[in-house]
Design an enzyme around this catalytic site. Structure first.
Site, PDB file in Angstrom:
ATOM      1  N   LYS A  11       0.843  -1.205   0.000  1.00 18.01           N
ATOM      2  CA  LYS A  11       0.000   0.000   0.000  1.00 18.01           C
ATOM      3  C   LYS A  11       0.869   1.242   0.000  1.00 18.01           C
ATOM      4  O   LYS A  11       2.041   1.236   0.408  1.00 18.01           O
ATOM      5  CB  LYS A  11      -0.954   0.016   1.191  1.00 18.01           C
ATOM      6  N   PRO A  97       8.927  -4.310   0.223  1.00 21.67           N
ATOM      7  CA  PRO A  97      10.060  -3.955   1.090  1.00 21.67           C
ATOM      8  C   PRO A  97       9.730  -4.125   2.571  1.00 21.67           C
ATOM      9  O   PRO A  97       8.610  -3.857   3.012  1.00 21.67           O
ATOM     10  CB  PRO A  97      10.316  -2.485   0.743  1.00 21.67           C
ATOM     11  N   VAL A  98      10.718  -4.565   3.323  1.00 22.91           N
ATOM     12  CA  VAL A  98      10.560  -4.786   4.768  1.00 22.91           C
ATOM     13  C   VAL A  98      10.767  -3.467   5.507  1.00 22.91           C
ATOM     14  O   VAL A  98      11.702  -2.722   5.220  1.00 22.91           O
ATOM     15  CB  VAL A  98      11.569  -5.839   5.265  1.00 22.91           C
ATOM     16  N   ASP A 139      -3.126  -2.046   9.505  1.00 23.56           N
ATOM     17  CA  ASP A 139      -3.126  -2.053   8.040  1.00 23.56           C
ATOM     18  C   ASP A 139      -3.650  -3.353   7.447  1.00 23.56           C
ATOM     19  O   ASP A 139      -3.881  -3.431   6.235  1.00 23.56           O
ATOM     20  CB  ASP A 139      -1.702  -1.821   7.512  1.00 23.56           C
TER      21      ASP A 139
END
Length: 303
Positions: A11, A97-98, A139
């Protein structure tokens, strides 16, 4: 069935307005989410015992694989809540991505809920899965819902928005992530709460209308992230990346609590060109192309 493969999206926050913390310690938010076509996959395979195990490939191979991982927590939540007698072996293929402000961990939890719901024949509705997801993280419900939505509360109270046109994005990600709690602590230190009521959060109504009217120029003007300034204090390099990215496209913004920077472009071909230029300008960063709004968590394959 023996296994289910499900996917869930990253997102970006087109707006993230943040209010003073409530007594419970949470900050009330007014945000606009957009799901992007960068997906994490979760394969859930049935096992004969009651164990829940996890392996990870792609990004984030050093992430925890026990209950500290939201995907494991999601499977355990379903298993315990609905007295599922069997276990599951989870395998995540990570592309999001972390610790980048793009809801990668939440996407993994969302995909796990959808996959295990199918694997264990629980027949839970999307609304029920979103309610369970809210117990795991703010989220997670949006990663289940996908597309475009207005979020309030901690971001888990969602209202879908009408999709006007597709959006083209250029995403700049960094090798080193950023701690969301650390950014919020810095946000609190920068704010003067003496004169701000606890419940006051700036609204995003104008941005919602611009999105539904497909007015990209207005969308660009109204994009805002209240966590940018505190993130700059923690990581000054983000300011430099964002400043440079503002020279391209319609508008650049930091996603979530950072450090990822997202550039909204006029169209697909313009975004492709911007991605090439930013890749050359920032060789130390990973530059991705993404489009949205994208679908929420969904089952891809049942075996």
């Amino acid at each position: 069935m023996r296994s289910v493969l499900a996917s869930a999206p990253a997102k970006v926050n087109l707006a993230l307005r943040v209010g003073p913390p409530r007594l419970a310690g949470f900050h009330p938010l007014d945000t606009v989410f957009e799901a992007l076509d960068i997906f994490d996959d979760v394969e859930a395979t049935s096992v004969s015992d009651s164990s829940v195990t996890l392996s990870i490939s792609g990004l984030g191979e050093d992430l925890p694989v026990d209950s500290r991982n939201l995907a494991v927590s999601a499977a355990l939540l379903l298993q315990e809540r609905f007295a599922v007698p069997t276990g599951v072996a989870l395998r995540i293929t990570k592309r999001i991505p972390v610790a980048g402000g793009m809801a990668g961990g939440s996407a993994d939890a969302a995909a796990t809920l959808v996959a295990c719901n199918k694997l264990w024949n629980l027949d839970l509705s999307t609304d029920q899965l979103m309610e369970l997801g809210a117990e795991l993280g703010s989220d997670v419900p949006f990663c289940i819902l996908g597309s475009l939505a207005h979020g309030t509360g901690r971001g888990e109270v969602l209202r879908p928005l009408k999709v006007g046109v597709m959006h083209s994005w250029v995403i700049l990600t960094q090798r080193q992530g950023l701690s969301t709690p650390e950014v919020f602590r810095e946000f609190d230190s920068l704010m003067d709460y003496v004169r701000i009521p606890e419940t006051l959060v700036p609204d995003t109504q104008d941005l919602q209308e611009a999105l539904e009217d497909s007015d990209l120029e207005a969308v660009g003007r109204l994009m805002v992230n209240d966590l940018e300034q505190p993130a700059f204090v923690v990581r000054p390099d983000i300011r430099e990346v964002l400043r440079a990215a503002q020279e391209y496209g319609i508008r650049a913004i930091m996603s979530g609590s950072g450090p990822t920077v997202a550039v909204l472009a006029d169209d697909f071909s313009t975004a492709d060109a911007i991605a090439g230029k930013l890749s050359r300008q920032f060789p130390e960063l990973t530059v991705l192309r993404a489009n949205g709004p994208a679908a929420g968590a969904h089952v891809q394959v049942v075996r």
